[in-house]
Design a protein around this motif. Sequence first.
Motif, short mmCIF file in Angstrom:
data_model
loop_
_atom_site.label_atom_id
_atom_site.label_comp_id
_atom_site.label_asym_id
_atom_site.label_seq_id
_atom_site.Cartn_x
_atom_site.Cartn_y
_atom_site.Cartn_z
N THR A 1 -4.11 -5.39 -4.69
CA THR A 1 -2.70 -5.68 -4.41
C THR A 1 -1.84 -4.45 -4.64
N ARG A 2 -2.17 -3.70 -5.70
CA ARG A 2 -1.43 -2.47 -5.98
C ARG A 2 -1.57 -1.47 -4.85
N LYS A 3 -2.78 -1.33 -4.31
CA LYS A 3 -3.00 -0.37 -3.22
C LYS A 3 -2.27 -0.81 -1.95
N ALA B 1 0.50 -2.62 -1.77
CA ALA B 1 1.93 -2.38 -1.97
C ALA B 1 2.26 -0.90 -1.87
N LEU B 2 1.41 -0.06 -2.46
CA LEU B 2 1.65 1.39 -2.40
C LEU B 2 1.56 1.91 -0.96
N VAL C 1 -1.51 10.61 -7.26
CA VAL C 1 -1.55 9.17 -7.53
C VAL C 1 -2.92 8.77 -8.08
N GLU C 2 -3.96 8.91 -7.26
CA GLU C 2 -5.27 8.42 -7.65
C GLU C 2 -5.89 9.25 -8.77
N HIS D 1 -4.10 8.59 -11.95
CA HIS D 1 -4.51 7.28 -12.47
C HIS D 1 -5.89 7.38 -13.11
N HIS E 1 -6.92 6.76 -17.02
CA HIS E 1 -7.97 5.80 -17.36
C HIS E 1 -9.03 6.47 -18.23
#
Length: 339
Positions: free
Chosen positions: A2-4, A6-7, A128-129, A132, A136
């Motif tokens: 869902t996050r991807k 929306a982004l 972004v990735e 992230h 993590h």
Amino acid sequence: MTRKIALAALAAVVVFHVIVFIEFGTLWVGALAGYQELLLVFAFLLPTFLVHAPLARLFGADRLTRPPATVKALLEGLCVVLVSLVFWVVFFSLPQHYLVPTAEITPKALRLSLAVSAVLSLFFYYFVEREHSRQHLQQEVVRVAELQKETFQAQLEALKNQVDPHFLFNSLNVLGSLIHLDPDRAVQFLSQLAEVYRALLDTGAQPLVPLRSEMALVRAYASLLETRFGEALRVEWDIAPAWEQALVPPTAVQMLLENAIKHNGSTPRKPLHIKVSIADGMLVVANNRQPRTGAVASTHTGLRNIQRRYHHLTDRLVEIVPTPEVFVVRLPLLTAPAA
């Protein structure tokens, strides 16, 4: 996921309107059909963002360690660009040819579109990735460090309890009595005392140990206690062999036995019953409650330590169920981590 999505939707809207503004000097396309290209931009960005995560894992700190750092970075950027070009053709160029057949694309516009797609892909990948993934990784490092700290603390507490002057004094008194009364039991008692220390040292800095190893420690420790307390203590075991390979934090079960002895009195007429069993995938340690007449100071350090260690290892919770009659603690039995 869902996050991807929306982004990708947000990025598609921003990129589309930036291009429209550069080309036409306005943010309004005018015709609704013009927004077909917005859908194509979204169709290009979504799979691009989805593939960034496995790429980041592939080039993560623990993968592809053989190439030099510079070569690894170049390969990573090249992969991102190549993926973006393939996705540009599959999800943008070809659909545009069929959905907007009247659109005329000059060689200059084609080169510019390819360059923009590659730059966009690199930008979102690294800012972004990768960011992230870096966060993590940092969280994992912190989690492992905290877990190691909790494990060391548990081992320290266990050793402190074993070398506590009262424990040694009582153990040596029992041993001295047995030497005169029952030399064979004295030898057995000394062997069990050595087994307790050996089992504690064998756990090392491991965050998890097989239940078989933990039970070897607990049985040796319980045998010492039974020799010391005699008929005033009864320990019952109900552990099926099938569970021996399940994993638990080291010294966790032993700490629960210590907790039961510390907070409960016992006599031959009113013995302390401790039962160690397995039910519903949980290791259950239960004892009848017989509070000591003298107040016993308790910081609940042992129980909190066990709970914190499980918090770092799994989402499953340690269950503590006190009632006026019994005190029950249920520890989740974990499976071996995948290699």
